[in-house]
Design a protein around this motif. Structure first.
Motif, PDB file in Angstrom:
ATOM      1  N   ASP A  13      52.490 -58.759 -31.936  1.00 25.74           N
ATOM      2  CA  ASP A  13      51.514 -59.838 -31.722  1.00 25.74           C
ATOM      3  C   ASP A  13      50.803 -59.690 -30.377  1.00 25.74           C
ATOM      4  O   ASP A  13      49.596 -59.914 -30.273  1.00 25.74           O
ATOM      5  CB  ASP A  13      52.207 -61.199 -31.801  1.00 25.74           C
ATOM      6  CG  ASP A  13      52.575 -61.589 -33.223  1.00 25.74           C
ATOM      7  OD1 ASP A  13      51.987 -61.015 -34.168  1.00 25.74           O
ATOM      8  OD2 ASP A  13      53.436 -62.472 -33.401  1.00 25.74           O
ATOM      9  N   CYS A  71      48.220 -56.888 -30.608  1.00 28.12           N
ATOM     10  CA  CYS A  71      47.044 -57.339 -31.369  1.00 28.12           C
ATOM     11  C   CYS A  71      46.167 -58.229 -30.502  1.00 28.12           C
ATOM     12  O   CYS A  71      44.931 -58.101 -30.501  1.00 28.12           O
ATOM     13  CB  CYS A  71      47.479 -58.088 -32.631  1.00 28.12           C
ATOM     14  SG  CYS A  71      48.176 -57.039 -33.927  1.00 28.12           S
ATOM     15  N   LYS A 127      43.776 -51.363 -31.561  1.00 35.26           N
ATOM     16  CA  LYS A 127      43.251 -50.979 -32.864  1.00 35.26           C
ATOM     17  C   LYS A 127      44.158 -49.970 -33.560  1.00 35.26           C
ATOM     18  O   LYS A 127      44.021 -49.712 -34.750  1.00 35.26           O
ATOM     19  CB  LYS A 127      41.840 -50.386 -32.704  1.00 35.26           C
ATOM     20  CG  LYS A 127      40.797 -51.420 -32.312  1.00 35.26           C
ATOM     21  CD  LYS A 127      40.721 -52.549 -33.336  1.00 35.26           C
ATOM     22  CE  LYS A 127      39.711 -53.620 -32.959  1.00 35.26           C
ATOM     23  NZ  LYS A 127      39.737 -54.760 -33.926  1.00 35.26           N
ATOM     24  N   ILE A 176      48.410 -49.100 -33.552  1.00 32.22           N
ATOM     25  CA  ILE A 176      49.744 -49.420 -33.052  1.00 32.22           C
ATOM     26  C   ILE A 176      50.733 -48.424 -33.648  1.00 32.22           C
ATOM     27  O   ILE A 176      50.776 -48.225 -34.863  1.00 32.22           O
ATOM     28  CB  ILE A 176      50.162 -50.865 -33.407  1.00 32.22           C
ATOM     29  CG1 ILE A 176      49.240 -51.876 -32.706  1.00 32.22           C
ATOM     30  CG2 ILE A 176      51.619 -51.114 -33.011  1.00 32.22           C
ATOM     31  CD1 ILE A 176      49.556 -53.331 -33.025  1.00 32.22           C
ATOM     32  N   LYS A 229      49.331 -58.595 -41.153  1.00 32.14           N
ATOM     33  CA  LYS A 229      48.510 -58.906 -39.978  1.00 32.14           C
ATOM     34  C   LYS A 229      47.674 -57.708 -39.568  1.00 32.14           C
ATOM     35  O   LYS A 229      46.526 -57.860 -39.130  1.00 32.14           O
ATOM     36  CB  LYS A 229      49.391 -59.356 -38.812  1.00 32.14           C
ATOM     37  CG  LYS A 229      48.585 -59.862 -37.624  1.00 32.14           C
ATOM     38  CD  LYS A 229      49.417 -60.627 -36.627  1.00 32.14           C
ATOM     39  CE  LYS A 229      48.551 -61.175 -35.513  1.00 32.14           C
ATOM     40  NZ  LYS A 229      49.330 -61.989 -34.544  1.00 32.14           N
ATOM     41  N   ALA A 230      48.226 -56.494 -39.697  1.00 30.23           N
ATOM     42  CA  ALA A 230      47.460 -55.290 -39.363  1.00 30.23           C
ATOM     43  C   ALA A 230      46.237 -55.178 -40.260  1.00 30.23           C
ATOM     44  O   ALA A 230      45.135 -54.847 -39.797  1.00 30.23           O
ATOM     45  CB  ALA A 230      48.341 -54.054 -39.493  1.00 30.23           C
ATOM     46  N   LYS A 272      43.663 -57.793 -39.177  1.00 26.54           N
ATOM     47  CA  LYS A 272      43.053 -57.517 -37.873  1.00 26.54           C
ATOM     48  C   LYS A 272      42.325 -56.175 -37.827  1.00 26.54           C
ATOM     49  O   LYS A 272      41.714 -55.832 -36.804  1.00 26.54           O
ATOM     50  CB  LYS A 272      44.122 -57.540 -36.778  1.00 26.54           C
ATOM     51  CG  LYS A 272      44.813 -58.886 -36.598  1.00 26.54           C
ATOM     52  CD  LYS A 272      43.931 -59.853 -35.855  1.00 26.54           C
ATOM     53  CE  LYS A 272      44.670 -61.146 -35.525  1.00 26.54           C
ATOM     54  NZ  LYS A 272      43.810 -62.107 -34.805  1.00 26.54           N
ATOM     55  N   VAL A 283      43.828 -53.264 -37.849  1.00 28.81           N
ATOM     56  CA  VAL A 283      44.650 -52.403 -36.991  1.00 28.81           C
ATOM     57  C   VAL A 283      45.302 -51.314 -37.843  1.00 28.81           C
ATOM     58  O   VAL A 283      45.839 -51.602 -38.914  1.00 28.81           O
ATOM     59  CB  VAL A 283      45.748 -53.225 -36.278  1.00 28.81           C
ATOM     60  CG1 VAL A 283      46.707 -52.310 -35.515  1.00 28.81           C
ATOM     61  CG2 VAL A 283      45.126 -54.254 -35.343  1.00 28.81           C
TER      62      VAL A 283
END
Length: 284
Positions: free
Chosen positions: A83, A86, A91, A93, A117-118, A121, A123
Motif C-alpha cells: 500500500d 502504491c 508503477k 513492484i 489493487k495492482a 492502480k 501497477v
C-alpha cells in the motif's frame, strides 16, 4: 503451531518446532516480550517508480520478531509495504522471494488483495524467486502478473501439512495423569486410552483436504492454468525449468539479468541495481 494447517515445507516447519522446543527448555533463549519488530524502510526508487517487497523466511499472518535466526515476513507487513509503494507512485513492484512458506491463514487473502489493487492502480506486480518460493511463498508469488526465477531457483510445494503431537503416553510413563472435565465430545481429541480419536483425525483430514482444494484452485486462477496441472505436481518442489514448463513460472534470469530486465521495463538508460535482501545499503 501443532495441530494447525500450514503451507510450508515440512523440514522448515520442523526447524521452527525444534527452535521453540529448545527455547522453552532453556531460560537463556526465552523471548523478550517487550521487544518489538524493528521498523522497516520501504525500498522505493522514485526515478524508476520501482519498489521492492521482501518475502523471506517463515511467513506469518501477524508481524513477529524473527525467530530461528532468519529474516521473516508477515502478510500484514507485505500488504502495508504494498500500500505504501502504491501511494508513493510505484508503477512496478517486485516481490523478492526466498521463503519455505508458512502460516495458511491470510495467505490467499493477501495475494488476491495485491493482484486486485495492482490491476486497479495499473501497477505491474513481479515476483522474482531468488532461491526458494515454496507453499505459502509460492501462493504469494502466483499473485504477481509475472514470475521470474533464478535459473537455480525452486518453486512449488502447493500442498498442506499438519503436525500432530500426542504426549499422553510419555506423560503416563512419567507418572502424570490428566483428567478432562468437558461438555461436547469434540472438545477432547483423545479416546480413553489416550490415542487420537478417529473422528478427530477425520476432521483434521477434512480441513486439510478443503484447504488443499482452495489453495490449488487459487494458484490455478492466479496463473491461468488448469487446477489438474497444479494437483498433478503432488506438492513437489520444482526446479526452475520444470516450473516454467508447467506454467508455474514465466522466465529464468540471473539476478543481474533481472536488474537489466527491470531497467528495460521502465525504459531508463541507467541499469537498475537490485540489492540482495541481506545487504543493508540503500537501493540505487
Amino acid at each position: 503451531l501443532y495441530n494447525t494447517p500450514h503451507l510450508m515445507l515440512p523440514a522448515s516447519l520442523e526447524r521452527v518446532f525444534t527452535y521453540l522446543d529448545d527455547r522453552n527448555n532453556q531460560i537463556a533463549l526465552a523471548v523478550e516480550l517487550e521487544k518489538k519488530p524493528s521498523e522497516r524502510v520501504v525500498q522505493y526508487v522514485a526515478e524508476t517508480q520501482i519498489g521492492v517487497i521482501p518475502v523471506s523466511g517463515p511467513l506469518t499472518y501477524i508481524e513477529y520478531e524473527a525467530m530461528c535466526g532468519e529474516q521473516n515476513s508477515s502478510y500484514q507487513q507485505i500488504v502495508d509495504d504494498f500500500d505504501k509503494l502504491c501511494a508513493m507512485g510505484a508503477k512496478t513492484i517486485v516481490m523478492d522471494v526466498d521463503s519455505p512458506g508458512g502460516e495458511a491463514f491470510g495467505m490467499t487473502e493477501t495475494g488476491r488483495y495485491m493482484r486486485k489493487k495492482a490491476d486497479e492502480k495499473g501497477v505491474k506486480l513481479i515476483a522474482y524467486v531468488d532461491g526458494l518460493s515454496a507453499s505459502a511463498a509460492y501462493g504469494l508469488s502466483s499473485a504477481a502478473h509475472e514470475i521470474i526465477t533464478n535459473p537455480d531457483g525452486e518453486l512449488g510445494s502447493v500442498g498442506v501439512v499438519v503436525k500432530l503431537r500426542n504426549i499422553n503416553k510419555a506423560m503416563q510413563n512419567a507418572g502424570v495423569e490428566d483428567t478432562y472435565i468437558y461438555a461436547g465430545d469434540s472438545k477432547i481429541p483423545f479416546n480413553e486410552s489416550g490415542d487420537w480419536r478417529e473422528d478427530f483425525l477425520a476432521d483434521i483430514q477434512y480441513k486439510v483436504d478443503s484447504l488443499y482444494q482452495q489453495f490449488t484452485q487459487y494458484v490455478a486462477d492466479m496463473r491461468g492454468i488448469d487446477v489438474g496441472v497444479v494437483k498433478s505436481t503432488q506438492a513437489k518442489v520444482l526446479m526452475a525449468q520444470d516450473a516454467i514448463k508447467l506454467g508455474f513460472a514465466d522466465k529464468a534470469m540471473t539476478r543481474e539479468e533481472f536488474g537489466n530486465y527491470l531497467a528495460d521495463l521502465v525504459e531508463k538508460p541507467m541499469r537498475f541495481s537490485f540489492i540482495p535482501q541481506g545487504d543493508k545499503k540503500k537501493m540505487t
